[in-house]
Design an enzyme around this catalytic site. Structure first.
Site, PDB file in Angstrom:
ATOM      1  N   GLY A  31       0.555  -1.313   2.437  1.00 34.82           N
ATOM      2  CA  GLY A  31       1.658  -1.103   1.415  1.00 34.82           C
ATOM      3  C   GLY A  31       2.409  -2.342   1.257  1.00 34.82           C
ATOM      4  N   HIS A  34       1.205  -5.905  -3.864  1.00 38.17           N
ATOM      5  CA  HIS A  34       1.607  -7.064  -4.819  1.00 38.17           C
ATOM      6  C   HIS A  34       0.037  -7.407  -5.561  1.00 38.17           C
ATOM      7  CE1 HIS A  34      -1.016  -9.043  -1.844  1.00 38.17           C
ATOM      8  NE2 HIS A  34       0.001  -8.929  -0.937  1.00 38.17           N
ATOM      9  N   HIS A  37      -3.300  -6.891  -3.730  1.00 39.62           N
ATOM     10  CA  HIS A  37      -3.743  -5.349  -3.866  1.00 39.62           C
ATOM     11  C   HIS A  37      -4.038  -4.714  -5.067  1.00 39.62           C
ATOM     12  CE1 HIS A  37      -0.647  -5.841  -0.461  1.00 39.62           C
ATOM     13  NE2 HIS A  37      -1.734  -5.474   0.170  1.00 39.62           N
ATOM     14  N   GLN A  61      -2.260  -2.213  15.058  1.00 45.34           N
ATOM     15  CA  GLN A  61      -2.829  -3.651  14.962  1.00 45.34           C
ATOM     16  C   GLN A  61      -1.723  -4.514  15.098  1.00 45.34           C
ATOM     17  OE1 GLN A  61      -3.878  -2.571  10.957  1.00 45.34           O
ATOM     18  NE2 GLN A  61      -3.258  -4.475  10.363  1.00 45.34           N
ATOM     19  N   GLY A 147      -9.660  -8.014   0.705  1.00 46.40           N
ATOM     20  CA  GLY A 147      -9.337  -9.190   0.272  1.00 46.40           C
ATOM     21  C   GLY A 147      -9.946 -10.366   0.914  1.00 46.40           C
ATOM     22  N   LYS A 184      -0.892 -15.021  -2.109  1.00 48.35           N
ATOM     23  CA  LYS A 184       0.048 -13.619  -2.208  1.00 48.35           C
ATOM     24  C   LYS A 184       0.037 -13.022  -1.084  1.00 48.35           C
ATOM     25  CE  LYS A 184       0.630 -13.236  -6.762  1.00 48.35           C
ATOM     26  NZ  LYS A 184       1.879 -12.883  -7.531  1.00 48.35           N
ATOM     27  N   SER A 185       0.814 -12.570  -0.289  1.00 48.15           N
ATOM     28  CA  SER A 185       0.982 -11.848   1.038  1.00 48.15           C
ATOM     29  C   SER A 185       2.370 -11.173   1.047  1.00 48.15           C
ATOM     30  CB  SER A 185       1.090 -12.972   2.314  1.00 48.15           C
ATOM     31  OG  SER A 185       1.226 -12.315   3.324  1.00 48.15           O
ATOM     32  N   ARG A 187       3.765 -10.713   3.833  1.00 45.39           N
ATOM     33  CA  ARG A 187       4.746 -11.521   4.657  1.00 45.39           C
ATOM     34  C   ARG A 187       5.519 -12.643   3.929  1.00 45.39           C
ATOM     35  NH1 ARG A 187       0.705 -10.012   8.671  1.00 45.39           N
ATOM     36  NH2 ARG A 187       1.828  -8.639  10.105  1.00 45.39           N
TER      37      ARG A 187
HETATM   38  O1  PAF Z   1      -5.613  -6.026   5.543  1.00 41.93           O
HETATM   39  C1  PAF Z   1      -4.676  -4.886   5.871  1.00 41.93           C
HETATM   40  O2  PAF Z   1      -3.573  -4.738   5.120  1.00 41.93           O
HETATM   41  C2  PAF Z   1      -4.984  -3.818   7.073  1.00 41.93           C
HETATM   42  O3  PAF Z   1      -5.483  -4.769   8.199  1.00 41.93           O
HETATM   43  C3  PAF Z   1      -5.746  -2.845   6.553  1.00 41.93           C
HETATM   44  C4  PAF Z   1      -7.156  -3.441   6.589  1.00 41.93           C
HETATM   45  C5  PAF Z   1      -5.142  -2.083   5.673  1.00 41.93           C
HETATM   46  C6  PAF Z   1      -5.563  -2.105   8.135  1.00 41.93           C
HETATM   47  O4  PAF Z   1      -4.409  -1.649   8.677  1.00 41.93           O
END
Ligand code: PAF
Length: 282
Positions: A31, A34, A37, A61, A147, A184-185, A187
């Protein structure tokens, strides 16, 4: 475009799509979408009958000391972006539905997950592989889109797909950058004004490596040393790693070849950013 939270409702939809012989593209995301995505979604829309975007901040994660709680979220904005990009479904499950109380199964890929980000984030890729495998099972996509910015994640997921016989094409899309070069991130949102300028050092270090190679410096140590000293001059920056590895196996290399991944992770203030490029001869 539909927003679905419920796993069974998603499965029913997928069943219908499969019955109608529709090809399915999956764009897994956490989510706070940006343009990076968006480029994945657009690529998926161009080659599939239906596109599912998953929007799930995957708790497993993140390590306990990491940014799970502060990770930016904005479902309303995400839904608008998906709608505009012509996605079919935005899938936003609850964490308690994805991980039932007594869940005990994880997917972990060995070797490729111990170098680079795996060194500082030893449980990260186990979390990524587990959630991606679950999404693959829920959505049964023909293609899944990732990406290049997460280069190690790409290598790990390709390995998982081979090892677990997922019949899914993994499509890797180029890094999308701000006009000044910052990748782009989600974060990037954590950066204050001064840090935002300091963050340019990641891309500058990668450009320096590219320039050195173009000028016939092919010694990996010389290149990595030059990148390191450039980053060390930036006062808000603290290096996690600056490395050259084989892009498929993520093993360190000492001589430049056609599949060399230059990857770095740098803390800018408290924000850990990553970036990379793959050296190709042509
Ligand atoms: O790249 C990400 O945003 C995450 O690691 C992913 C692949 C959606 C898994 O949660």
């Amino acid at each position: 475009m539909l927003v679905i939270h419920d796993l069974q409702e998603l499965k029913n939809k997928i069943y219908e799509f499969k019955k109608e012989n529709k090809s399915i593209g999956l764009v897994p995301t956490m989510g706070f979408l940006h343009e990076g995505h968006q480029s994945l979604i657009e690529k998926a829309v161009a080659s599939n009958d239906v596109v599912i975007v998953s929007d799930f901040v995957n708790p497993i994660q993140f390590a306990p000391n990491e940014d799970l709680d502060s990770y930016p979220r904005n479902l309303e904005h995400d839904a608008k972006l998906c709608e505009k990009a012509n996605a079919t479904i935005l899938f936003n499950p609850k964490s308690t539905d994805m991980y039932l109380d007594n869940a005990k199964t994880y997917v972990s890929v060995s070797d490729l997950t111990t170098n680079l980000c795996g060194k500082t984030r030893p449980t990260h890729f186990r979390g990524v592989c587990t959630v991606v495998a679950k999404l693959f099972n829920l959505v049964c996509p023909n293609r899944a889109y990732f990406g290049q910015k997460d280069a190690q994640q790409v290598a790990v997921i390709k390995q998982m797909v081979r090892d677990l016989n997922f019949d899914i094409e993994i499509v890797v899309c180029p890094i999308v950058r701000e006009s000044d070069g910052l990748a782009k991130s989600s974060r990037n949102k954590y950066l204050n004004e001064e840090e935002r300028i300091s963050a340019l050092v990641l891309n500058k270090a990668l450009n320096l490596a590219q320039d050195l190679i173009q000028n016939n410096t092919h010694d990996i140590k010389t290149i990595l040393d030059a990148m390191t000293s450039l980053i060390e001059k930036e006062q808000n920056a603290r290096i996690d790693y600056v490395k050259a590895v084989n892009a498929d196996t993520i093993e360190d290399i000492d001589s430049l070849n056609d599949n060399t991944l230059f990857a770095l992770a740098v803390y800018i203030g408290n924000t850990r950013l990553i970036d990379n490029f793959i050296y190709r001869k042509n």
